[in-house]
Write an enzyme that holds these catalytic residues in place. Structure first.
Site, PDB file in Angstrom:
ATOM      1  N   ARG A 124     -11.087 -19.506  17.115  1.00 62.49           N
ATOM      2  CA  ARG A 124      -9.948 -19.848  16.236  1.00 62.49           C
ATOM      3  C   ARG A 124     -10.346 -20.063  14.781  1.00 62.49           C
ATOM      4  O   ARG A 124      -9.657 -20.763  14.044  1.00 62.49           O
ATOM      5  CB  ARG A 124      -9.190 -21.080  16.745  1.00 62.49           C
ATOM      6  CG  ARG A 124      -8.585 -20.856  18.124  1.00 62.49           C
ATOM      7  CD  ARG A 124      -7.469 -21.825  18.439  1.00 62.49           C
ATOM      8  NE  ARG A 124      -7.125 -21.704  19.849  1.00 62.49           N
ATOM      9  CZ  ARG A 124      -7.656 -22.432  20.807  1.00 62.49           C
ATOM     10  NH1 ARG A 124      -8.532 -23.368  20.514  1.00 62.49           N
ATOM     11  NH2 ARG A 124      -7.298 -22.238  22.054  1.00 62.49           N
ATOM     12  N   LYS A 146      -7.386 -10.793   2.984  1.00 61.11           N
ATOM     13  CA  LYS A 146      -6.789  -9.914   3.994  1.00 61.11           C
ATOM     14  C   LYS A 146      -7.882  -9.376   4.902  1.00 61.11           C
ATOM     15  O   LYS A 146      -8.873  -8.825   4.425  1.00 61.11           O
ATOM     16  CB  LYS A 146      -6.079  -8.739   3.335  1.00 61.11           C
ATOM     17  CG  LYS A 146      -4.712  -9.053   2.803  1.00 61.11           C
ATOM     18  CD  LYS A 146      -4.021  -7.750   2.465  1.00 61.11           C
ATOM     19  CE  LYS A 146      -2.666  -7.975   1.855  1.00 61.11           C
ATOM     20  NZ  LYS A 146      -2.019  -6.687   1.529  1.00 61.11           N
ATOM     21  N   GLU A 188      -9.020   1.988  -8.035  1.00 62.95           N
ATOM     22  CA  GLU A 188      -8.489   0.628  -7.871  1.00 62.95           C
ATOM     23  C   GLU A 188      -8.525  -0.129  -9.194  1.00 62.95           C
ATOM     24  O   GLU A 188      -7.652  -0.955  -9.467  1.00 62.95           O
ATOM     25  CB  GLU A 188      -9.280  -0.144  -6.807  1.00 62.95           C
ATOM     26  CG  GLU A 188      -9.091   0.340  -5.382  1.00 62.95           C
ATOM     27  CD  GLU A 188      -7.704   0.036  -4.804  1.00 62.95           C
ATOM     28  OE1 GLU A 188      -7.017  -0.888  -5.302  1.00 62.95           O
ATOM     29  OE2 GLU A 188      -7.301   0.726  -3.856  1.00 62.95           O
ATOM     30  N   LYS A 230      -6.935  -9.205  -9.562  1.00 59.71           N
ATOM     31  CA  LYS A 230      -6.512  -9.415  -8.181  1.00 59.71           C
ATOM     32  C   LYS A 230      -6.468 -10.901  -7.844  1.00 59.71           C
ATOM     33  O   LYS A 230      -5.517 -11.381  -7.217  1.00 59.71           O
ATOM     34  CB  LYS A 230      -7.429  -8.663  -7.213  1.00 59.71           C
ATOM     35  CG  LYS A 230      -6.979  -8.867  -5.775  1.00 59.71           C
ATOM     36  CD  LYS A 230      -7.325  -7.757  -4.851  1.00 59.71           C
ATOM     37  CE  LYS A 230      -6.703  -8.035  -3.487  1.00 59.71           C
ATOM     38  NZ  LYS A 230      -7.238  -7.152  -2.450  1.00 59.71           N
ATOM     39  N   GLU A 240       1.640 -12.567   0.104  1.00 60.72           N
ATOM     40  CA  GLU A 240       2.425 -11.378  -0.150  1.00 60.72           C
ATOM     41  C   GLU A 240       3.913 -11.649  -0.046  1.00 60.72           C
ATOM     42  O   GLU A 240       4.678 -10.869   0.501  1.00 60.72           O
ATOM     43  CB  GLU A 240       2.034 -10.268   0.839  1.00 60.72           C
ATOM     44  CG  GLU A 240       1.977  -8.922   0.184  1.00 60.72           C
ATOM     45  CD  GLU A 240       1.261  -7.892   1.042  1.00 60.72           C
ATOM     46  OE1 GLU A 240       1.378  -7.928   2.265  1.00 60.72           O
ATOM     47  OE2 GLU A 240       0.575  -7.056   0.467  1.00 60.72           O
ATOM     48  N   ARG A 244       2.396 -10.471  -4.989  1.00 60.90           N
ATOM     49  CA  ARG A 244       1.237  -9.739  -4.475  1.00 60.90           C
ATOM     50  C   ARG A 244       1.570  -8.296  -4.121  1.00 60.90           C
ATOM     51  O   ARG A 244       0.702  -7.428  -4.095  1.00 60.90           O
ATOM     52  CB  ARG A 244       0.671 -10.484  -3.254  1.00 60.90           C
ATOM     53  CG  ARG A 244      -0.650  -9.913  -2.768  1.00 60.90           C
ATOM     54  CD  ARG A 244      -1.390 -10.874  -1.853  1.00 60.90           C
ATOM     55  NE  ARG A 244      -2.589 -10.242  -1.320  1.00 60.90           N
ATOM     56  CZ  ARG A 244      -3.543 -10.869  -0.673  1.00 60.90           C
ATOM     57  NH1 ARG A 244      -3.454 -12.158  -0.463  1.00 60.90           N
ATOM     58  NH2 ARG A 244      -4.603 -10.233  -0.217  1.00 60.90           N
ATOM     59  N   ASN A 248       0.294  -3.087  -4.522  1.00 59.59           N
ATOM     60  CA  ASN A 248       0.482  -1.873  -3.741  1.00 59.59           C
ATOM     61  C   ASN A 248       0.967  -0.686  -4.568  1.00 59.59           C
ATOM     62  O   ASN A 248       1.492   0.276  -4.027  1.00 59.59           O
ATOM     63  CB  ASN A 248       1.460  -2.142  -2.585  1.00 59.59           C
ATOM     64  CG  ASN A 248       0.835  -3.031  -1.526  1.00 59.59           C
ATOM     65  OD1 ASN A 248      -0.325  -2.846  -1.160  1.00 59.59           O
ATOM     66  ND2 ASN A 248       1.578  -4.010  -1.054  1.00 59.59           N
ATOM     67  N   HIS A 251       0.755   2.845  -3.248  1.00 61.58           N
ATOM     68  CA  HIS A 251       0.437   2.759  -1.821  1.00 61.58           C
ATOM     69  C   HIS A 251       1.506   3.369  -0.919  1.00 61.58           C
ATOM     70  O   HIS A 251       1.189   3.811   0.178  1.00 61.58           O
ATOM     71  CB  HIS A 251       0.174   1.306  -1.415  1.00 61.58           C
ATOM     72  CG  HIS A 251      -1.207   0.843  -1.780  1.00 61.58           C
ATOM     73  ND1 HIS A 251      -1.710   0.938  -3.057  1.00 61.58           N
ATOM     74  CD2 HIS A 251      -2.215   0.310  -1.031  1.00 61.58           C
ATOM     75  CE1 HIS A 251      -2.953   0.460  -3.086  1.00 61.58           C
ATOM     76  NE2 HIS A 251      -3.286   0.075  -1.870  1.00 61.58           N
ATOM     77  N   HIS A 255      -0.483   5.760   1.195  1.00 62.43           N
ATOM     78  CA  HIS A 255      -0.632   5.547   2.640  1.00 62.43           C
ATOM     79  C   HIS A 255      -0.073   6.721   3.433  1.00 62.43           C
ATOM     80  O   HIS A 255      -0.637   7.119   4.450  1.00 62.43           O
ATOM     81  CB  HIS A 255       0.092   4.265   3.070  1.00 62.43           C
ATOM     82  CG  HIS A 255      -0.728   3.026   2.868  1.00 62.43           C
ATOM     83  ND1 HIS A 255      -0.193   1.765   2.942  1.00 62.43           N
ATOM     84  CD2 HIS A 255      -2.052   2.866   2.614  1.00 62.43           C
ATOM     85  CE1 HIS A 255      -1.144   0.875   2.713  1.00 62.43           C
ATOM     86  NE2 HIS A 255      -2.281   1.515   2.508  1.00 62.43           N
ATOM     87  N   HIS A 268      -9.644   6.612   0.295  1.00 60.44           N
ATOM     88  CA  HIS A 268      -8.494   5.738   0.020  1.00 60.44           C
ATOM     89  C   HIS A 268      -8.080   5.777  -1.452  1.00 60.44           C
ATOM     90  O   HIS A 268      -6.911   5.979  -1.784  1.00 60.44           O
ATOM     91  CB  HIS A 268      -8.821   4.304   0.446  1.00 60.44           C
ATOM     92  CG  HIS A 268      -7.723   3.327   0.182  1.00 60.44           C
ATOM     93  ND1 HIS A 268      -6.513   3.368   0.845  1.00 60.44           N
ATOM     94  CD2 HIS A 268      -7.638   2.286  -0.684  1.00 60.44           C
ATOM     95  CE1 HIS A 268      -5.729   2.390   0.395  1.00 60.44           C
ATOM     96  NE2 HIS A 268      -6.390   1.714  -0.529  1.00 60.44           N
TER      97      HIS A 268
END
Lengths: 371, 371
Positions: A124, A146, A188, A230, A240, A244, A248, A251, A255, A268
């Site tokens: 945990r 993330k 990026e 960032k 998010e 945030r 993206n 993206h 994506h 990417h």
């Protein structure tokens, strides 16, 4: 070295950007971890360990820490799986990892994501540290907490928010990165500039030669600025909820390109670059940016290219955008540039706009870009 | 109905204890979820759904909610696996679950743990609701936000802290619970009384006939008191930093029994009951409780028995205690009763004490207990 502070409701830590951080890892770890862990586990790839293993062990020994127990993860997106997390967890149990153990992610974004997720769910939650070894991981995925793995149905569909105790972005470990990976990673930073940092855009426009030649000072400046952008966004919106989302930019379509090409053809950053070009088209049409700004932004993207060609139908791409994690309750969210250094999230992107943007981008992308 | 508030740094929600809550589930969900989810997923077992499916669908329809999409998890501890979490997650992707979707755990502790974990990691966390259907799950596992799955090496080695939006502990769904399961579940209430609630101990001493006959008022009182005790501890120590550890009374030896018997011979509550008897022995020897108190506590445990016999060697049990998640950095933590309604965590339990306690317990346990 520059240290950038991440400070969210759930975590406070530093991202250190500099040269030679791995050599001094042992003492750096000692400074931030109390009590010292009885066992330290390091997840890495055989290639990285072959190059850096001795340095890590040497710096641990010098700081009177136990050498880390090494867990190997084979490279490649296809290994970012649930099954591999379970395998790593079982190796940790075997080696008697407990709640006080420390995990170190020593690799690119895949190693970072999977190790962070492992740390999030092992008993945990245990502590971990990020040592990103690719440019992309240094400026993006190692910052923000993330973590996650892929499902056969899509990338990062499983994961947690779990911040590291610290990030060490050491430019020296980038030495072996190949040129294409560096360029893709720099996208990026281009994105970071576009959404929140005009000065970074200008710096990247004026210093592309030094940056691409890996001049340490130029690289450190770009990395630190990207991380700062960032961290600033994450500090204001850890989960998010809203802000945030602007990270993206590019993206939605990026994506979709990755998914439609099975994550094989493009890196990417390259997919995101094409996605930003599509986003620029929407912004021009909505007149949130001037044609002049758009031209400058388009030029910067191509300055850090070349981008590989893509040959997919517009329909296939549009379809691939529907499964986006950013869509809640069927609302399509889209990040729209509103000038150089500013962006916003819209929810009213029409099908027609998306289609036009994708077609515009595909016209460029059919040939790929040349410098 | 009684509503008990859980209020931690990361979550605030109510545990509702009463009768007929499932019949009114739809309106109750509507009250706590905003915006309403486009998709609701319910994880349950075929048996429970056969008995309650129509009621759930009826109450959803009455509240003008979509019927939940049902995901089945076969019963049994052996299904509380990583692989099953992935399978459920893939079914959700298939059915277009997004970050705004809601998960409902409708079953015993296994369904609750796995569904909570699925909610914790699906797209980095979505909302869920607990509807525990066993006594044990109602008084213990559904409250406190612990979620997780097993590894072949041990139980709950993987997991997250992730609180539900609400818990609905409906005594009506306990109707079909078999007697042995009820008695084993009641051991958690005995434990709750021992560590923090003298009044509950007294109530359980004086009303065992009504409780075991499933008198609704008596059951509701026991469940609510047990939940209140746990919520109170969790509110003060969400992450098991210190106080929450006292919930583990009987668990050091209890877990060892479960592990040494392959989780097959005893129910969880039964193993914990034997573990509490071992803990009482340590307390008597250390004189933190009087022989009279110990006798009363011992009698209460057996009042809610019988406990099945166990035939394991003391050595095997001692060995099985070393992998305990509660041990950090090799320190053995142990929960010691210090009177009826009070307990403390010690770190200086000696091998000799543990051995003596286990041998004392095994002498009783060799025959099992009779009412």
């Amino acid at each position: 070295m520059q240290s950038i502070r991440v400070e969210t409701p759930s975590a406070k830590y530093e991202v250190h950007v500099g040269s030679g951080l791995v050599e001094t890892l042992g003492v750096r770890l000692k400074r931030i971890i109390d009590p010292l862990p009885r066992r330290v586990f390091i997840v890495t790839s055989p290639e990285i360990w072959a190059r850096w293993g001795e340095v890590v062990i040497g710096s641990s020994t010098a700081a009177m820490l136990h050498s880390p127990i090494v867990l190997f993860l084979p490279p490649g997106e296809k290994n970012k799986t649930f099954a591999n997390v379970e395998k790593l967890a079982r190796q940790m149990v075997e080696a008697e990892a407990d709640r006080g153990s420390l995990l170190i992610a020593f690799g690119g974004g895949i190693v970072g994501d999977i190790t962070g997720f492992l740390a999030a769910i092992y008993m945990r939650g245990i502590a971990y540290v990020q040592i990103p070894t690719t440019f992309l991981a240094q400026v993006d995925s190692s910052v923000g907490g993330k973590t996650g793995v892929n499902l056969p149905e899509g990338k990062n569909l499983i994961g947690s928010f779990h911040h590291p105790l610290a990030v060490f972005a050491d430019s020296r470990v980038l030495g072996t990165l190949d040129d294409r990976e560096l360029r893709a990673g720099l996208m990026e930073s281009v994105k970071a500039g576009f959404i929140r940092d005009r000065a970074l855009v200008r710096f990247m426009e004026e210093n592309s030669a030094a940056i691409l030649a890996r001049d340490p000072k130029a690289l450190e400046k770009v990395i630190a600025a990207s991380v700062r952008m960032k961290a600033d966004v994450v500090n204001r919106d850890e989960r998010e909820g809203g802000l945030r989302m602007i990270l993206n930019l590019g993206h939605t379509v990026g994506h979709a390109i990755e998914q439609a090409t099975g994550y094989k053809t493009l890196l990417h950053g390259e997919a995101i670059a094409w996605g930003m070009i599509a986003a620029l088209h929407v912004a021009i049409k909505r007149r949130t940016i001037s044609p002049l700004e758009a031209a400058r932004m388009d030029a910067l993207i191509h300055l850090y290219g070349p981008l590989p060609a893509i040959k997919i139908s517009a329909n296939k791409l549009i379809q691939a955008t529907t499964g986006d994690k950013k869509n809640i309750g069927g609302v399509r969210r889209f990040v729209l540039p509103v000038g150089i250094g500013d962006a916003t999230v819209i929810e009213d992107l029409t099908h027609t706009e998306l289609e036009a943007a994708i077609k515009f981008m595909l016209t460029q992308a059919a040939q790929g870009s040349q410098i």
